[in-house]
Design a protein around this motif. Structure first.
Motif, mmCIF file in Angstrom:
data_model
loop_
_atom_site.group_PDB
_atom_site.id
_atom_site.type_symbol
_atom_site.label_atom_id
_atom_site.label_comp_id
_atom_site.label_asym_id
_atom_site.label_seq_id
_atom_site.Cartn_x
_atom_site.Cartn_y
_atom_site.Cartn_z
ATOM 1 N N MET A 1 75.430 66.988 164.157
ATOM 2 C CA MET A 1 76.708 66.199 164.199
ATOM 3 C C MET A 1 77.879 66.939 164.027
ATOM 4 O O MET A 1 78.036 67.987 163.575
ATOM 5 C CB MET A 1 76.690 64.949 163.221
ATOM 6 N N ALA B 1 82.365 64.009 161.781
ATOM 7 C CA ALA B 1 81.315 62.859 161.390
ATOM 8 C C ALA B 1 80.858 63.089 159.888
ATOM 9 O O ALA B 1 80.676 62.316 159.390
ATOM 10 C CB ALA B 1 80.303 62.908 162.556
ATOM 11 N N LYS C 1 83.299 62.147 157.414
ATOM 12 C CA LYS C 1 83.365 60.649 157.234
ATOM 13 C C LYS C 1 82.139 60.303 156.360
ATOM 14 O O LYS C 1 82.499 59.394 155.353
ATOM 15 C CB LYS C 1 83.281 59.826 158.631
#
Length: 123
Positions: free
Chosen positions: A48, A52, A55
């Motif tokens: 990823m 990401a 987050k």
């Protein structure tokens, strides 16, 4: 909306368990158990993007499971055990229930084996 009979306790167990519900976030916490790490270091084993991973880190930070510092251009993350301990304490309240349930299951299994042995003895 206030719920009667419920108290808002610190830390927010809903946020903690929500954060722990995601396998990627649990993997991040496992990584941080070995020591602090940058976003790049945390992102390395995952397929990823760094945004990401960031987050996920924000969710963990809001839940109080990690903390992040600013060291020059790095923002290393490290495990913060206090809120994790609160979740473990909450779960621990159910230990007696599960112990009793497993004891009852053991009793049933022993009874079933005894009954099966008796039935085989009469054949």
């Amino acid at each position: 909306m206030e719920q009667i009979g419920y108290t808002q306790s610190q830390p927010d167990l809903d946020a903690i368990f929500s954060a722990l519900a995601d396998p990627t976030r649990r993997a991040i916490l496992s990584r941080l158990a070995d020591g602090e790490a940058s976003v790049n270091e945390i992102a390395a084993p995952f397929k990823m993007s760094q945004p990401a991973v960031s987050k996920h880190l924000k969710v963990l930070e809001r839940a109080g499971l990690i903390e992040r510092d600013i060291v020059e251009q790095r923002r290393p993350a490290r495990l913060k055990a206090d809120n994790m301990a609160a979740a473990v304490d909450w779960l621990d309240e159910f230990r007696a229930f599960w112990g009793k349930s497993f004891d009852q299951l053991d009793d049933i299994l022993v009874h079933m084996k005894q009954t099966e042995a008796k039935d085989k003895g009469h054949d």
